[in-house]
Design an enzyme around this catalytic site. Structure first.
Site, PDB file in Angstrom:
ATOM      1  N   SER A   1       0.847  -1.125  -0.018  1.00  0.00           N
ATOM      2  CA  SER A   1       0.126  -0.175  -0.213  1.00  0.00           C
ATOM      3  C   SER A   1       1.023   1.197   0.171  1.00  0.00           C
ATOM      4  O   SER A   1       1.978   1.050   0.505  1.00  0.00           O
ATOM      5  CB  SER A   1      -0.821   0.038   1.220  1.00  0.00           C
ATOM      6  OG  SER A   1      -1.388   1.219   1.461  1.00  0.00           O
TER       7      SER A   1
ATOM      8  N   THR B   1      -5.692   2.979 -16.969  1.00  0.00           N
ATOM      9  CA  THR B   1      -4.278   3.501 -17.243  1.00  0.00           C
ATOM     10  C   THR B   1      -3.554   3.789 -15.779  1.00  0.00           C
ATOM     11  O   THR B   1      -4.233   3.857 -14.648  1.00  0.00           O
ATOM     12  CB  THR B   1      -4.744   5.182 -17.593  1.00  0.00           C
ATOM     13  OG1 THR B   1      -5.571   5.048 -18.697  1.00  0.00           O
ATOM     14  CG2 THR B   1      -3.482   5.874 -17.601  1.00  0.00           C
TER      15      THR B   1
ATOM     16  N   CYS C   1     -18.379   1.105  20.589  1.00  0.00           N
ATOM     17  CA  CYS C   1     -18.741   2.100  20.221  1.00  0.00           C
ATOM     18  C   CYS C   1     -18.616   2.765  19.145  1.00  0.00           C
ATOM     19  O   CYS C   1     -19.069   3.607  18.480  1.00  0.00           O
ATOM     20  CB  CYS C   1     -18.783   3.138  21.484  1.00  0.00           C
ATOM     21  SG  CYS C   1     -19.946   2.423  22.950  1.00  0.00           S
TER      22      CYS C   1
END
Lengths: 166, 458
Positions: free
Chosen positions: B256, B296, B382
């Site tokens: 990443s 692309t 929560c």
């Protein structure tokens, strides 16, 4: 007023934001979180104190609500709370302690979670926090009445208790 | 009266323009400076109100696992490809295309260099999520005649788990391996889970929530033994721990861009060539990126990722030493003033920049609300859209009440000591305040064992 006007004149005031970012926490919730009212404890064994302990750590929400009742008039003179839970849970229990003060026990049993939720503008995912606050109030009242019944053993405790369970 | 106000505002404007001429630094140290400002100047500063919370400056950023700021040097490398050299790398007929293509190839080799691979084995995608999808769904669908089984762990990233669920709906079988209480997968269990029809083993290298590093070499050895392709989600590992695809014996690796101080919207997939692993493409089109991922190739983003990888290679050791010292500072600072602090996941086999702590008797979301000047995240129910506490913490076997209390601190290249000190100060303050409000803490103080209580749930 004047200061804001003079600031605008000099182009110093912060520009009005073009988009209002969607608020998840209402101001009231933040307020109750930063300045919680009535945090603390009473002595559990005091006969004028009713303690309601609801919730479970596994759910991430535990509320302890304590009420101090005037024996003669049945009025709640003081309340304290302690909560393990998210900001909305803390705010709900804080609001609950504020609302029960100065009311009769029968009256506080009518406090609904929807009222608490509306006051704090709780989103749907947080409604269970207000439910827990309502349960805490009821549990505290019930506990006080059980204590009184044990002490007095009088019949007038019973019909009130039945009203509470209804 | 009005003239006096105007005069004072004028004076303040002049004073402010003098101050704001200095360039703003990149780091979020603005919030760390606790120099007491004069009350009036405090009000005039840009008070930010977001989600009903008023904060005086941008919060300290300690959430590096979520994303990271782009390194200015990476941005420098990217800008020409937005402004002047904006060609499509697949245009073969003119200079714009050629220079764009050359930049993409340079970036490809920079990425390959960091993981010990050849540039021909790198495919650019839109992020690690896409790479994970291609790996898991692509591999299994290609080999669907013979291989029907996938082995993965319970602590994987959501995109991996969701891809596996999708495969289950299509008739494949998936085994989700449990992890130990330190977050590390049990190698014996892995060994026994592999079947003759296992098509893929997927184990992430560094976990995004708890930061534990899995035993990649040993898992690679097991996969080689059984001749099963090994996929790993290395989004959090890239540029932070040394990666060598040969040593780890991985066939597929997802990378990443925005976790290593690169741009968002770009990632890469490593696909081994010897022995060749084949996948069914998930994006069909003009056959770019060797037919694996059509579309692309976004030159500026890819150049950014390449530059980020090159920087990471150079600075990995230095960053690691620095971040380790900061993590110790953070942990020591907090533990010195608070008890009941638990580190989630193994402390030894852990990436230093991820510190996941549980504070007993304090709920995570309320702590986050109090820590409004620090940007951190939590594994508490929560804060997730559902009311379930983080599945990673549950897989660790953390008690449910502790799972609600966790906070994840992410430390990175640009975190300073001042920020850590301020974070420690604020955390300790908030935890103490919330413990005062906590009935569980009160009970523990009185000597009641919480685990013995029968809770009344509704």
């Amino acid at each position: 007023m004047l200061r804001l006007a003079s600031k605008r004149l000099l182009g110093q005031a912060p520009p009005r934001p073009a988009q209002i970012l969607s608020r998840f926490y209402h101001e009231n919730v933040i307020d109750h979180f930063n300045n919680p009212r009535n945090v603390g404890s009473f002595d559990k064994n005091d006969p004028t104190v009713g303690t309601g302990l609801v919730g479970a750590p596994a759910c991430g929400d535990v509320m302890k609500l304590q009420i101090k009742v005037d024996e003669k008039t049945g009025e709640i003179v003081d309340a304290r709370f302690k909560t393990f839970g998210c900001g909305s849970a803390i705010a709900s229990s804080s609001v609950a302690t504020e609302w029960v003060k100065g009311k009769q026990m029968e009256e506080v049993l009518t406090i609904k979670n929807t009222e608490i939720a509306k006051h704090l503008s709780l989103p749907p995912v947080k409604l269970h926090c207000s439910m827990l606050a309502e349960d805490a109030i009821k549990a505290a009242v019930k506990d006080y009445q059980t204590k009184r019944a044990k002490v007095n053993g009088t019949p007038d405790a019973a019909p009130v208790e039945q009203a509470a369970q209804a | 009266m009005a003239s006096k106000l105007l005069a004072s505002s004028c004076r303040r404007t002049l004073a402010r323009t003098a101050n704001t001429s200095a360039p703003r630094g990149i780091s979020t140290a603005a919030g760390a400076a606790v120099v007491a400002p004069t009350p009036e100047a405090f009000e005039d500063q840009g008070v930010v109100t977001v989600k009903g919370v008023k904060i005086s400056a941008r919060p300290l950023y300690l959430d590096m696992q979520a994303t990271s700021p782009v390194d200015p040097r990476v941005l420098d490398a990217m800008l020409p490809y937005y402004l002047a050299r904006f060609g499509n790398p697949h245009s073969r007929t003119h200079l714009y295309g050629w220079e764009s293509d050359s930049a993409v190839e340079t970036a490809r080799s920079q990425v390959a260099d960091l993981i010990g691979a050849s540039p021909k084995e790198i495919v650019f995608t839109s992020g690690a999520t896409e790479s994970n999808n291609i790996s898991i769904k692509g591999v299994m669908k290609f080999y669907k005649e013979k291989k029907r089984h996938v082995v993965t762990t319970q602590t994987e990233h959501k995109c991996v788990l969701d891809s596996c669920r999708h495969l289950q709906q299509e008739g494949f079988e998936v085994t989700y391996l449990p992890v130990g209480s330190d977050g590390i997968v049990d190698l014996e269990k892995l060994r026994s889970a592999i079947r003759p029809d296992t098509g893929l083993v997927s184990v992430m290298a560094v976990n995004n929530e708890i930061g534990v590093i899995q035993p990649m070499e040993e898992i690679g050895k097991i996969c080689k033994e059984f001749n099963v392709p090994f996929h790993t989600d290395a989004a959090q590992a890239l540029g932070k721990i040394p990666i060598d695809v040969e040593k780890w014996n991985v066939s597929l690796m997802s990378l990443s861009g925005h976790k290593i101080y690169g741009p968002k919207g770009v990632g890469a997939l490593f696909m081994r060539r010897r022995p060749r692993i084949r996948v069914e493409p998930q994006m069909n089109g003009g056959g770019q990126e060797r037919g694996i991922r059509s579309g692309t190739v976004p030159t500026p983003l890819v150049v950014g990722m390449g530059a980020a990888c090159e920087l990471a290679k150079k600075e990995m050791k230095y960053d690691d030493k620095r971040i380790r010292a900061l993590q110790e500072r953070l942990l020591k600072g907090i533990k010195a003033k608070l008890d009941g602090v638990v580190v989630n996941g193994s402390i030894e086999r852990r990436y230093a920049g991820n510190l996941n702590l549980s504070f007993a008797y304090v709920e995570g979301e309320s702590l986050l609300m109090g820590l409004k000047d620090v940007a951190v995240s939590s594994g508490s129910a929560c804060t997730s859209a559902s009311l379930e506490p983080s599945y990673v913490l549950r897989a660790l076997g953390v008690d449910e009440d502790m799972a609600h209390t966790s906070i994840r601190f992410g430390i990175g290249r640009f975190t300073t000591e001042a920020e850590i000190d301020r974070a420690v100060e604020l955390t300790v303050q908030q935890v103490e305040k919330l413990r005062e409000m906590s009935p569980l803490y009160e009970m523990v103080k009185e000597g009641i064992d919480i685990k013995q209580i029968q809770w009344a749930q509704h």
